[in-house]
Scaffold this active site. Structure first.
Site, PDB file in Angstrom:
ATOM      1  N   HIS A   1       0.831  -1.205   0.000  1.00  0.00           N
ATOM      2  CA  HIS A   1       0.000   0.000   0.000  1.00  0.00           C
ATOM      3  C   HIS A   1       0.865   1.255   0.000  1.00  0.00           C
ATOM      4  O   HIS A   1       2.074   1.193   0.184  1.00  0.00           O
ATOM      5  CB  HIS A   1      -0.962   0.009   1.197  1.00  0.00           C
ATOM      6  CG  HIS A   1      -0.278   0.111   2.518  1.00  0.00           C
ATOM      7  ND1 HIS A   1       0.243  -0.983   3.177  1.00  0.00           N
ATOM      8  CD2 HIS A   1      -0.018   1.177   3.306  1.00  0.00           C
ATOM      9  CE1 HIS A   1       0.784  -0.587   4.312  1.00  0.00           C
ATOM     10  NE2 HIS A   1       0.647   0.722   4.417  1.00  0.00           N
TER      11      HIS A   1
ATOM     12  N   ASP B   1       0.810   4.976   1.900  1.00  0.00           N
ATOM     13  CA  ASP B   1       0.174   5.625   3.043  1.00  0.00           C
ATOM     14  C   ASP B   1      -0.663   6.840   2.657  1.00  0.00           C
ATOM     15  O   ASP B   1      -1.732   7.070   3.219  1.00  0.00           O
ATOM     16  CB  ASP B   1       1.213   6.021   4.090  1.00  0.00           C
ATOM     17  CG  ASP B   1       1.742   4.819   4.852  1.00  0.00           C
ATOM     18  OD1 ASP B   1       1.162   3.714   4.745  1.00  0.00           O
ATOM     19  OD2 ASP B   1       2.751   4.984   5.561  1.00  0.00           O
TER      20      ASP B   1
ATOM     21  N   HIS C   1       4.891  -0.025   0.120  1.00  0.00           N
ATOM     22  CA  HIS C   1       5.477  -0.912   1.121  1.00  0.00           C
ATOM     23  C   HIS C   1       4.439  -1.876   1.689  1.00  0.00           C
ATOM     24  O   HIS C   1       3.247  -1.757   1.418  1.00  0.00           O
ATOM     25  CB  HIS C   1       6.100  -0.092   2.263  1.00  0.00           C
ATOM     26  CG  HIS C   1       5.108   0.768   2.967  1.00  0.00           C
ATOM     27  ND1 HIS C   1       4.753   2.008   2.493  1.00  0.00           N
ATOM     28  CD2 HIS C   1       4.381   0.578   4.091  1.00  0.00           C
ATOM     29  CE1 HIS C   1       3.858   2.544   3.297  1.00  0.00           C
ATOM     30  NE2 HIS C   1       3.605   1.691   4.282  1.00  0.00           N
TER      31      HIS C   1
ATOM     32  N   ARG D   1       4.816  -8.447  17.397  1.00  0.00           N
ATOM     33  CA  ARG D   1       5.528  -7.269  16.893  1.00  0.00           C
ATOM     34  C   ARG D   1       4.768  -6.023  17.340  1.00  0.00           C
ATOM     35  O   ARG D   1       3.565  -5.892  17.091  1.00  0.00           O
ATOM     36  CB  ARG D   1       5.571  -7.329  15.366  1.00  0.00           C
ATOM     37  CG  ARG D   1       6.195  -6.129  14.663  1.00  0.00           C
ATOM     38  CD  ARG D   1       5.881  -6.258  13.167  1.00  0.00           C
ATOM     39  NE  ARG D   1       6.592  -5.332  12.334  1.00  0.00           N
ATOM     40  CZ  ARG D   1       6.152  -4.133  11.980  1.00  0.00           C
ATOM     41  NH1 ARG D   1       4.996  -3.682  12.446  1.00  0.00           N
ATOM     42  NH2 ARG D   1       6.853  -3.377  11.169  1.00  0.00           N
TER      43      ARG D   1
END
Length: 189
Positions: free
Chosen positions: A100, A102, A158, A168
């Site tokens: 995608h 941002d 990314h 995470r």
């Protein structure tokens, strides 16, 4: 971890201190309304002060790196803590691994920053941040305290790898150059 432990969903969970949005199962709740006074057992003014201090340091680094006037760089929404694990996604929001941009996803982002709050290979496997480039991808391995930032446009497509094991944690702090998209600092309830 304390704030995200209040809710959570499968695969990915988020907590936005500004709006109070917390993923809980298949929906979002406002932690300030949902938990009320109980939040004082979870968060403290020290937590909010630390968040503001970290945000200021990131703001300064982004402005310096991209040669921007700091007064023209504003915090924007959503700014959020994320928790990702290997649970099966139950809804589209939990599918964090898709490529995608941002600026397209969030609209107001001009610069995106990530502060990693856990270590790749120690706290979790998978979950690396991947910039998708022609010819070869660039990969960022999360490390506790590492900050990564980049312009939020189509030059930085990314994704995040699926987490294979462990958990995470990261903090996303976005900035805009449009003052009408700016948000205020979060206030301790």
């Amino acid at each position: 971890e304390r704030g995200l432990s209040l809710g959570g969903s499968d695969g990915a969970s988020i907590l936005d201190l500004h709006s109070g949005a917390l993923s809980m199962g298949t929906k979002f709740v406002n932690v300030y309304r949902y938990f009320g006074d109980k939040l004082k057992d979870i968060f403290s003014e020290t937590d909010f002060s630390l968040y503001r201090n970290i945000k200021q340091k990131i703001h300064k680094a982004v402005a310096e790196t991209f040669d921007l006037d700091p007064s023209h760089l504003h915090l924007t929404k959503p700014t959020f803590f994320s928790k990702m694990n290997s649970s099966e996604a139950k809804r589209i929001h939990d599918e964090y691994w898709h490529p995608h941009v941002d600026k397209v996803t969030y609209g107001s982002f001009d610069y995106t920053s990530l502060l990693y709050l856990s270590d790749y290979g120690q706290d979790f496997g998978g979950g690396r941040f991947i910039f998708i480039d022609e010819g070869a991808n660039r990969t960022v391995e999360p490390k506790f305290g590492r900050v990564s930032f980049f312009t939020s446009g189509s030059e930085n497509v990314h994704r995040v790898e699926k987490v294979d094991w462990g958990t995470r944690y990261a903090l996303t702090v976005p900035f805009t150059c449009d003052p009408s998209q700016a948000i205020d600092e979060p206030k301790f309830p």
